[in-house]
Design a protein around this motif. Structure first.
Motif, PDB file in Angstrom:
ATOM      1  N   SER A 617       0.845  -1.198   0.000  1.00 25.25           N
ATOM      2  CA  SER A 617       0.000   0.000   0.000  1.00 25.25           C
ATOM      3  C   SER A 617       0.874   1.240   0.000  1.00 25.25           C
ATOM      4  O   SER A 617       2.046   1.199   0.409  1.00 25.25           O
ATOM      5  CB  SER A 617      -0.909   0.003   1.239  1.00 25.25           C
ATOM      6  OG  SER A 617      -1.612   1.222   1.342  1.00 25.25           O
ATOM      7  N   ASP A 618       0.301   2.352  -0.461  1.00 22.90           N
ATOM      8  CA  ASP A 618       0.992   3.626  -0.331  1.00 22.90           C
ATOM      9  C   ASP A 618       0.621   4.268   1.002  1.00 22.90           C
ATOM     10  O   ASP A 618      -0.192   3.748   1.763  1.00 22.90           O
ATOM     11  CB  ASP A 618       0.695   4.555  -1.514  1.00 22.90           C
ATOM     12  CG  ASP A 618      -0.766   4.965  -1.618  1.00 22.90           C
ATOM     13  OD1 ASP A 618      -1.421   5.107  -0.563  1.00 22.90           O
ATOM     14  OD2 ASP A 618      -1.262   5.164  -2.734  1.00 22.90           O
ATOM     15  N   HIS A 619       1.223   5.404   1.279  1.00 20.55           N
ATOM     16  CA  HIS A 619       1.098   6.026   2.601  1.00 20.55           C
ATOM     17  C   HIS A 619      -0.340   6.426   2.914  1.00 20.55           C
ATOM     18  O   HIS A 619      -0.809   6.259   4.041  1.00 20.55           O
ATOM     19  CB  HIS A 619       2.011   7.252   2.665  1.00 20.55           C
ATOM     20  CG  HIS A 619       2.084   7.879   4.023  1.00 20.55           C
ATOM     21  ND1 HIS A 619       2.738   7.286   5.086  1.00 20.55           N
ATOM     22  CD2 HIS A 619       1.567   9.053   4.505  1.00 20.55           C
ATOM     23  CE1 HIS A 619       2.637   8.061   6.146  1.00 20.55           C
ATOM     24  NE2 HIS A 619       1.936   9.128   5.833  1.00 20.55           N
ATOM     25  N   ASN A 620      -1.037   6.978   1.925  1.00 23.65           N
ATOM     26  CA  ASN A 620      -2.394   7.468   2.173  1.00 23.65           C
ATOM     27  C   ASN A 620      -3.396   6.355   2.436  1.00 23.65           C
ATOM     28  O   ASN A 620      -4.456   6.608   3.016  1.00 23.65           O
ATOM     29  CB  ASN A 620      -2.889   8.304   0.982  1.00 23.65           C
ATOM     30  CG  ASN A 620      -2.429   9.735   1.070  1.00 23.65           C
ATOM     31  OD1 ASN A 620      -1.840  10.141   2.064  1.00 23.65           O
ATOM     32  ND2 ASN A 620      -2.688  10.503   0.023  1.00 23.65           N
ATOM     33  N   ALA A 621      -3.094   5.151   1.972  1.00 24.47           N
ATOM     34  CA  ALA A 621      -4.088   4.070   2.056  1.00 24.47           C
ATOM     35  C   ALA A 621      -3.714   2.970   3.023  1.00 24.47           C
ATOM     36  O   ALA A 621      -4.478   2.019   3.188  1.00 24.47           O
ATOM     37  CB  ALA A 621      -4.305   3.469   0.662  1.00 24.47           C
ATOM     38  N   VAL A 622      -2.556   3.077   3.692  1.00 20.97           N
ATOM     39  CA  VAL A 622      -2.106   1.959   4.527  1.00 20.97           C
ATOM     40  C   VAL A 622      -3.107   1.648   5.625  1.00 20.97           C
ATOM     41  O   VAL A 622      -3.324   0.472   5.978  1.00 20.97           O
ATOM     42  CB  VAL A 622      -0.706   2.268   5.107  1.00 20.97           C
ATOM     43  CG1 VAL A 622      -0.736   3.473   6.032  1.00 20.97           C
ATOM     44  CG2 VAL A 622      -0.153   1.052   5.841  1.00 20.97           C
ATOM     45  N   HIS A 623      -3.762   2.650   6.189  1.00 15.54           N
ATOM     46  CA  HIS A 623      -4.705   2.406   7.278  1.00 15.54           C
ATOM     47  C   HIS A 623      -6.094   2.038   6.762  1.00 15.54           C
ATOM     48  O   HIS A 623      -6.984   1.739   7.562  1.00 15.54           O
ATOM     49  CB  HIS A 623      -4.795   3.631   8.193  1.00 15.54           C
ATOM     50  CG  HIS A 623      -5.190   4.890   7.497  1.00 15.54           C
ATOM     51  ND1 HIS A 623      -4.523   5.384   6.403  1.00 15.54           N
ATOM     52  CD2 HIS A 623      -6.193   5.774   7.742  1.00 15.54           C
ATOM     53  CE1 HIS A 623      -5.084   6.508   6.005  1.00 15.54           C
ATOM     54  NE2 HIS A 623      -6.101   6.756   6.795  1.00 15.54           N
ATOM     55  N   ARG A 624      -6.275   2.064   5.453  1.00 15.52           N
ATOM     56  CA  ARG A 624      -7.561   1.633   4.876  1.00 15.52           C
ATOM     57  C   ARG A 624      -7.457   0.255   4.229  1.00 15.52           C
ATOM     58  O   ARG A 624      -8.456  -0.272   3.749  1.00 15.52           O
ATOM     59  CB  ARG A 624      -8.033   2.648   3.834  1.00 15.52           C
ATOM     60  CG  ARG A 624      -8.205   4.056   4.353  1.00 15.52           C
ATOM     61  CD  ARG A 624      -8.854   4.931   3.277  1.00 15.52           C
ATOM     62  NE  ARG A 624      -8.818   6.326   3.671  1.00 15.52           N
ATOM     63  CZ  ARG A 624      -7.906   7.200   3.267  1.00 15.52           C
ATOM     64  NH1 ARG A 624      -6.959   6.812   2.439  1.00 15.52           N
ATOM     65  NH2 ARG A 624      -7.935   8.442   3.673  1.00 15.52           N
ATOM     66  N   HIS A 625      -6.267  -0.283   4.173  1.00 13.24           N
ATOM     67  CA  HIS A 625      -6.052  -1.578   3.535  1.00 13.24           C
ATOM     68  C   HIS A 625      -6.852  -2.653   4.282  1.00 13.24           C
ATOM     69  O   HIS A 625      -6.887  -2.657   5.513  1.00 13.24           O
ATOM     70  CB  HIS A 625      -4.563  -1.916   3.555  1.00 13.24           C
ATOM     71  CG  HIS A 625      -4.179  -3.041   2.650  1.00 13.24           C
ATOM     72  ND1 HIS A 625      -4.434  -4.364   2.955  1.00 13.24           N
ATOM     73  CD2 HIS A 625      -3.557  -3.054   1.433  1.00 13.24           C
ATOM     74  CE1 HIS A 625      -3.982  -5.142   1.988  1.00 13.24           C
ATOM     75  NE2 HIS A 625      -3.442  -4.371   1.052  1.00 13.24           N
ATOM     76  N   PRO A 626      -7.494  -3.582   3.562  1.00 17.73           N
ATOM     77  CA  PRO A 626      -8.290  -4.616   4.249  1.00 17.73           C
ATOM     78  C   PRO A 626      -7.504  -5.400   5.289  1.00 17.73           C
ATOM     79  O   PRO A 626      -8.022  -5.719   6.361  1.00 17.73           O
ATOM     80  CB  PRO A 626      -8.756  -5.517   3.091  1.00 17.73           C
ATOM     81  CG  PRO A 626      -8.743  -4.641   1.894  1.00 17.73           C
ATOM     82  CD  PRO A 626      -7.612  -3.682   2.097  1.00 17.73           C
ATOM     83  N   ARG A 627      -6.225  -5.696   4.983  1.00 11.90           N
ATOM     84  CA  ARG A 627      -5.435  -6.449   5.947  1.00 11.90           C
ATOM     85  C   ARG A 627      -5.087  -5.602   7.171  1.00 11.90           C
ATOM     86  O   ARG A 627      -4.888  -6.136   8.263  1.00 11.90           O
ATOM     87  CB  ARG A 627      -4.172  -6.998   5.285  1.00 11.90           C
ATOM     88  CG  ARG A 627      -4.468  -8.093   4.272  1.00 11.90           C
ATOM     89  CD  ARG A 627      -3.220  -8.835   3.843  1.00 11.90           C
ATOM     90  NE  ARG A 627      -3.576  -9.948   2.973  1.00 11.90           N
ATOM     91  CZ  ARG A 627      -3.942 -11.153   3.394  1.00 11.90           C
ATOM     92  NH1 ARG A 627      -4.003 -11.386   4.695  1.00 11.90           N
ATOM     93  NH2 ARG A 627      -4.258 -12.109   2.547  1.00 11.90           N
ATOM     94  N   SER A 628      -5.008  -4.293   6.992  1.00 11.90           N
ATOM     95  CA  SER A 628      -4.772  -3.416   8.140  1.00 11.90           C
ATOM     96  C   SER A 628      -5.978  -3.435   9.065  1.00 11.90           C
ATOM     97  O   SER A 628      -5.838  -3.459  10.291  1.00 11.90           O
ATOM     98  CB  SER A 628      -4.483  -1.991   7.669  1.00 11.90           C
ATOM     99  OG  SER A 628      -3.334  -1.949   6.845  1.00 11.90           O
TER     100      SER A 628
END
Length: 714
Positions: A617-628
């Motif tokens: 993931s990139d920085h803006n989406a790391v906390h929205r990633h399904p695995r996150s």
């Protein structure tokens, strides 16, 4: 929050000193655009559209099953006209010999008649027909006389549920149009076949005057949230808009304006009709109750558990569209002009405070706002195993100021909130708090759990604080920003894409750009300037004091970052990290290297982390990633499980029998309280006296999804 994300693989190219400033501004602005989270549908979503041909050219018509019933009793001529005569005929047949087939046929035919009457602007007749439909659908579903073990396999069973929901919604829409959809009120509807007495009330944690208006979730289509969480059953999902004027003092402080909640309207018809003393007619009492689907997932009718229909995502999307806190402008103001957002700074709740639930406080990062967490919040809150033990709070702060300034304010805001919510210090759940921070928010969160000693203070002077002269408020502000002690109420910290060792994004050019664009509040800069001028020779290094922006503070050269890494950590706190890495097989990965486009992989790591998850993931989406999201869910479940083990161990040591959990099976829904845990209480002084080094880690890898998981050795 930017609705269209900036392709962060460009950042290293865009932020080189040779890149024209205009190009940077254009690319950044191109990534930020306002879009709606929820839009109004042309027609409300209705699962009966297909079976009853609601939008066909000929208009709604009965199904073959209902036509068969009408044909059996010589009423087929009324299948598409003269509905009153057809319904009168069915009512007579039901009176002679009640049956499930007849009850269903009446519900379906009455619903179609209501739709046609409504289209002809005969609102009163439509309301009567809707009432008759929902009452007979209720009878079909719950009457003991019609009990049939094979009913769930009959296609009419699901359609009866849809008729119940659809006719109840149709009736509520007409009631709302008359301005009478007000909890605490009652009204009467007479039809040629029945006499209904309706009442409307709220239950659970809500009172009748908590809401100022209601909207129907089926009117809206979600655009901004990836996932729409629904639960199928009986009832009408509503969007309830909070009545700001009726808030108590705590709600006024911690609720954002125009807060919305999910409610479900459920109608129950009394088994035994009352008798009107004047007319002698039977009066069916129909109670419409507004349930909170986050508290109650089912009701009991005729000793049967009935799941409540629920939509918890659409009210959230509606809130994002109607609330100023959701705008991109707020995030930009917090970055470029922190003083403008100071008055909005603080902890926010999206649900009433519950002393039995553990707070999960989500802390946003640079150029962002709490709305960046709504994807994760939407997914986590919809899971019963998370919702029963946790409540989610959000911290808003101006992101243009140095992160340690924000960390100081966060510490003060948490302390003030604790004093207001739990002045007697009796809420055990508040001592099990979990912080989740994205990007710079991870640093703001982590600083709540360290013991600075004199290390931060020694960065600016080797003289004792007692010798510092100046305005008392200026002195206190500086001392508070350089002395940190671990908060004894925080048990876990999860950081996502956090530059623990700084970010190369904070290079000479971006730092110059930050100083040029970010305007700090005058009082912050003036205090430091006054102290420097009033204490000549006191400070051996004023560079740290003169750091003006958050971009400066995130430089890998910042001495504060290394001190935070080395500072003793509270031994009762467990750390977890989630790290984003841009797909290395793409050209973005080629330019970004092993990073998320902003934060290098090594910078996002923590040696004391109990677990580490790497997502593509990139920085803006790391906390929205399904695995996150799944990782945070795993951590929260682990947290509760370990607290229960601690509690049981404390009971065993004290030889105390645990109290059994209350059996809610025989309680009415409004009496059932959310499940909660208890945990042993340790004094703050005892906690602060224990400091230890982290244990070594072992490593596991999963090559199939490009993730790695690191765990502490047992």
């Amino acid at each position: 929050m930017c609705r269209r994300q900036i392709p962060l693989g460009y950042l290293k190219i865009l932020t080189t000193p040779t890149t024209p400033l205009l190009l940077v501004v254009l690319v950044l602005c191109a990534g930020c655009s306002n879009s709606r989270w929820a839009t109004v549908r042309k027609t409300p979503k209705n699962p009966l559209e297909g079976p009853l041909q609601l939008v066909s050219w000929e208009g709604p018509t009965v199904t073959e099953e209902t036509r068969l019933v009408l044909r059996t009793y010589d009423l087929e001529q009324y299948a598409s006209k003269d509905y009153s005569k057809g319904l009168d005929g069915l009512a007579e047949e039901i009176k002679k010999n009640p049956s499930a087939n007849k009850a269903y046929a009446f519900a379906e035919m009455s619903y179609i008649a209501a739709k046609r009457s409504e289209a002809a602007n005969h609102k009163a007749i439509a309301l009567e027909r809707y009432a008759g439909s929902v009452a007979h659908a209720h009878e079909y579903l719950f009457s003991e006389e019609f009990a049939n073990d094979d009913g769930a396999y009959d296609p009419r069973f699901r359609r009866a549920c849809d008729l119940y929901n659809g006719s109840l919604e149709g009736a509520l829409r007409l009631v709302k149009a008359q301005g009478k959809l007000v909890p605490g009120t009652a009204y009467r509807i007479k039809t040629p076949q029945h006499d209904f007495q309706f009442s409307l009330k709220t239950t659970g944690r809500w009172s009748d005057d908590d809401f100022q208006e209601f909207h129907f979730a089926s009117d809206f289509e979600i655009k901004g949230l990836k996932n729409q969480h629904r639960r199928y059953g009986l009832g009408v999902p509503l969007i309830a808009v909070c009545n700001d004027e009726n808030r108590d003092q705590l709600q006024r402080k911690y609720f954002p304006p125009k807060l919305t909640f999910a409610l479900t309207a459920f109608l129950n018809v009394s088994d035994t009709p009352l008798v009107d003393p004047e007319t002698g007619d039977k009066v069916h009492h129909c109670e419409i109750t507004l349930y909170d689907p986050l508290e109650i997932d089912h009701v009991t009718v005729q000793d049967k558990p009935v799941p409540l229909e629920a939509d918890v995502s659409t009210p959230l999307a509606y809130l994002l569209d109607s609330n100023t806190m959701a705008s991109t402008t707020l995030a930009t103001l917090g970055l470029l002009n922190p003083g403008e957002t100071q008055k909005m700074q603080g902890v926010y709740m999206l649900e009433p405070y519950d002393p039995k639930k553990i707070p999960v406080v989500m802390v946003h990062g640079l150029w962002s706002s709490p709305m960046t967490w709504l994807e994760m919040f939407n997914d986590l809150r919809a899971q019963p195993e998370i919702q029963k033990d946790y409540q989610f709070w959000f911290y808003l702060y101006p992101t243009g100021q140095p992160f340690w300034t924000s960390a100081t304010q966060f510490r003060q805001d948490l302390a003030e909130m604790r004093a207001e919510l739990d002045p007697q210090n009796q809420a055990v759940a508040l001592d099990q708090m979990v912080l989740v921070g994205h990007s710079m928010g991870g640093l703001v969160s982590r600083m709540q759990t360290i013991e600075s000693g004199d290390e931060f203070w020694n960065l600016v002077t080797d003289k004792p604080a007692e010798q510092l002269t100046g305005d008392p408020e200026d002195r206190e502000e500086l001392i508070n920003s350089l002395y940190f002690h671990p908060n004894p109420s925080i048990r876990r910290v999860v950081t996502m894409g956090t530059p623990h060792h700084g970010s190369d994004f904070a290079n000479d050019f971006t730092r110059w750009l930050g100083r040029s664009l970010i305007v700090l509040p005058n009082f912050l800069a003036d205090r430091k300037t006054r102290l420097i001028e009033q204490n000549p020779g006191y400070f051996n290094d004023t560079d740290l004091l003169r750091i003006a922006t958050s971009v400066d503070s995130l430089s890998p050269e910042s001495p504060m970052l290394s001190r935070i890494i080395e500072a003793p950590k509270a031994p009762w706190v467990k750390y977890h990290t989630v790290i984003g890495v841009v797909d290395q097989d793409t050209w973005l990965g080629y330019f970004s290297g092993k990073s998320d486009g902003v934060v290098e992989f090594e910078s996002a790591q923590l040696k004391e982390a109990k677990s580490e998850l790497v997502v593509t993931s990139d920085h803006n989406a790391v906390h929205r990633h399904p695995r996150s999201v799944l990782e945070v869910r795993r951590i929260l479940l682990e947290h509760v499980a370990e607290l229960r083990e601690e509690y049981q161990a404390a009971l065993d040591e004290a030889e105390i029998e645990p109290q059994p959990l209350a059996d809610a099976s025989n309680e009415s829904p409004e009496d059932v309280q959310p499940a909660s845990f208890e945990a042993p209480v340790e004094t703050d002084q005892a906690k602060l006296s224990r400091f230890s080094q982290p244990e070594p880690r072992t490593t596991e890898s999963d090559p199939t999804n490009k993730t790695s998981i690191y765990s502490l050795a047992p």
